[in-house]
Design a protein around this motif. Structure first.
Motif, PDB file in Angstrom:
ATOM      1  N   PRO A 210       0.905  -1.304   0.069  1.00 39.06           N
ATOM      2  CA  PRO A 210       0.006  -0.135   0.044  1.00 39.06           C
ATOM      3  C   PRO A 210       0.652   1.287   0.039  1.00 39.06           C
ATOM      4  N   PRO A 211       0.285   2.448  -0.400  1.00 35.74           N
ATOM      5  CA  PRO A 211       1.106   3.487  -0.420  1.00 35.74           C
ATOM      6  C   PRO A 211       1.505   4.221   1.272  1.00 35.74           C
ATOM      7  N   ALA A 212       2.762   4.673   1.229  1.00 34.49           N
ATOM      8  CA  ALA A 212       3.417   5.248   2.477  1.00 34.49           C
ATOM      9  C   ALA A 212       2.186   6.092   3.216  1.00 34.49           C
ATOM     10  N   SER A 213       1.652   6.812   2.051  1.00 31.53           N
ATOM     11  CA  SER A 213       0.752   7.996   2.538  1.00 31.53           C
ATOM     12  C   SER A 213      -0.149   8.238   1.381  1.00 31.53           C
ATOM     13  N   THR A 214      -1.143   8.963   1.733  1.00 33.52           N
ATOM     14  CA  THR A 214      -2.047   9.457   0.494  1.00 33.52           C
ATOM     15  C   THR A 214      -2.288  10.952   0.698  1.00 33.52           C
ATOM     16  N   LEU A 215      -2.355  12.010  -0.541  1.00 28.47           N
ATOM     17  CA  LEU A 215      -2.527  13.137  -0.407  1.00 28.47           C
ATOM     18  C   LEU A 215      -3.878  13.455  -0.915  1.00 28.47           C
ATOM     19  N   SER A 216      -4.813  14.281  -0.493  1.00 28.65           N
ATOM     20  CA  SER A 216      -6.061  14.661  -0.913  1.00 28.65           C
ATOM     21  C   SER A 216      -6.263  16.082  -1.071  1.00 28.65           C
ATOM     22  N   ILE A 217      -6.577  16.327  -2.595  1.00 31.47           N
ATOM     23  CA  ILE A 217      -6.929  17.989  -2.703  1.00 31.47           C
ATOM     24  C   ILE A 217      -8.175  18.327  -2.558  1.00 31.47           C
ATOM     25  N   ALA A 218      -8.877  17.398  -2.383  1.00 31.48           N
ATOM     26  CA  ALA A 218     -10.738  17.661  -2.373  1.00 31.48           C
ATOM     27  C   ALA A 218     -11.112  18.369  -1.175  1.00 31.48           C
ATOM     28  N   PRO A 219     -11.845  19.433  -1.347  1.00 29.72           N
ATOM     29  CA  PRO A 219     -12.406  20.224  -0.339  1.00 29.72           C
ATOM     30  C   PRO A 219     -13.112  19.379   0.479  1.00 29.72           C
ATOM     31  N   PRO A 220     -13.154  19.126   1.932  1.00 32.26           N
ATOM     32  CA  PRO A 220     -14.253  18.275   2.521  1.00 32.26           C
ATOM     33  C   PRO A 220     -15.487  18.581   2.368  1.00 32.26           C
ATOM     34  N   SER A 221     -15.664  20.093   2.383  1.00 37.58           N
ATOM     35  CA  SER A 221     -17.098  20.148   2.224  1.00 37.58           C
ATOM     36  C   SER A 221     -18.019  19.858   1.053  1.00 37.58           C
ATOM     37  N   ILE A 222     -17.104  19.542   0.036  1.00 37.07           N
ATOM     38  CA  ILE A 222     -17.816  19.101  -1.300  1.00 37.07           C
ATOM     39  C   ILE A 222     -17.543  17.278  -1.325  1.00 37.07           C
ATOM     40  N   VAL A 223     -16.647  16.665  -0.961  1.00 35.61           N
ATOM     41  CA  VAL A 223     -16.303  15.403  -0.731  1.00 35.61           C
ATOM     42  C   VAL A 223     -15.252  15.073   0.024  1.00 35.61           C
TER      43      VAL A 223
END
Length: 367
Positions: free
Chosen positions: A161-174
């Motif tokens: 699995p990936p060592a970490s994951t990055l997310s650019i999604a604004p939480p209020s949208i998804v």
């Protein structure tokens, strides 16, 4: 530190990762990009590139990947980011990348590989070399699920699995799993935004963008906008018009056209945006706090458009159905404007690319 970034040969897949890649390079780390097609061409002058993938014929890949899976084809056609359908399409383009990518990685000797979900061939290569990976989400869908489905098609063995994951999604949208990372606009090398788009307008201004995957053939969205324009009290600027629109000598007086621009330079001076619901354009409008009308279509485009509408930051309208009423609502609705600005503030509060670069340098340096 040596970092290899891997993306499909699509501008919209590579550009969300470029701010992190360039930040690391500016700090003195060795960075290489592994991609192909137009994505390789436009960034080669800035960062070393390993050309590991041919340009994508998306229609052909979709036919090959989904031809024997009619149920998945229907789901993908609805545009709601169906991970299994997307995996079947992108498995077609990942398979020929594996060996060229492996050769490039052996030569470069990366200490970590950062890849976007649709380029999960990178996870196979990293596993063979014993190198950790970081999954860099690039859209509003869940890259962890996409990676899992793609790897199930590409390899019969378990992959780390990936060592970490990055997310650019604004939480209020998804809400997408991963370490939050602020979306940062990326300027296309050589782009020259006209002066009038970098200045405020005395009238409402609507910016219209098309998919970078489309050719110069007739565009349904642009036809609808040209038809509606005479009944909209706003200047409408079409970026990269199709051949028919660019040659039309009888366009409505309030329609203007331009070539490639840096969206983040123009959008702060616009009242609203109309786009094809591609993730790059959707994020550009969200980052600028500008209401948008997004047109749902296959892939993830209906998901993107519906997500924006659910948040109240714009409208989801099929391309052929766009009317003057939609455009007038887009530029006059105070709720859409307020919600779009709230999302922009949310994005601004997410950890910056500098923060993530610090964390990556520390984690790799101490591993």
């Amino acid at each position: 530190m040596r970092v290899l970034f891997v993306a499909m040969p699509l501008i919209g897949h590579l550009f969300p990762m470029m701010p992190l890649a360039e930040t690391l390079r500016e700090r003195g780390h060795e960075v290489m990009l592994a991609t192909g097609g137009d994505a390789a061409t436009v960034v080669r002058a800035r960062v070393p590139v390993a050309d590991v993938a041919p340009p994508i014929d998306y229609l052909r890949a979709a036919v090959r990947g989904l031809g024997r899976h009619p149920v998945l084809a229907v789901r993908s056609g609805k545009g709601m980011a169906d991970a299994r359908g997307g995996a079947h399409v992108f498995a077609v383009t990942n398979r020929p990348m594996i060996e060229p990518l492996l050769r490039a990685a052996i030569e470069f000797r990366p200490q970590v590989i950062v890849h976007e979900p649709f380029a999960s061939a990178a996870a196979i290569v990293a596993d063979r070399l014993g190198v950790p990976t970081i999954l860099h989400n690039i859209a509003l869908d869940n890259g962890t699920v996409i990676r899992r489905e793609l790897l199930a098609l590409l390899t019969g063995t378990a992959v780390a699995p990936p060592a970490s994951t990055l997310s650019i999604a604004p939480p209020s949208i998804v809400r997408v799993d991963g370490r939050p990372l602020r979306y940062t606009p990326y300027r296309t090398p050589g782009t020259d935004t006209p002066a009038f788009l970098r200045e405020p307008s005395t009238r409402p201004r609507i910016l219209v963008t098309r998919s970078t995957m489309l050719g110069d053939g007739p565009d349904t969205m642009l036809r609808a906008i040209v038809r509606a324009a005479p009944y909209v009290d706003a200047d409408i600027v079409i970026v990269r018009p199709d051949r028919k629109t660019s040659r039309d000598t009888a366009l409505p007086a309030n329609i203007h056209t331009t070539g490639w621009i840096a969206l983040h330079e123009a959008l702060p001076h616009c009242t609203a945006m109309v786009n094809h619901a591609g993730a790059g354009s959707v994020y550009a409008a969200l980052h600028a706090g500008v209401p948008q009308l997004a047109t749902p279509a296959p892939g993830d485009r209906a998901w993107n458009a519906v997500s924006v509408q659910r948040r109240g930051a714009g409208l989801s309208v099929p391309a052929r159905s766009i009317t003057a009423a939609h455009l007038n609502t887009l530029i006059s609705d105070p709720d859409s404007r307020a919600n779009a600005r709230a999302v922009a503030a949310e994005i601004a509060a997410m950890p910056s690319v500098n923060d993530i670069a610090d964390e990556l340098t520390h984690s790799v340096g101490t591993s």
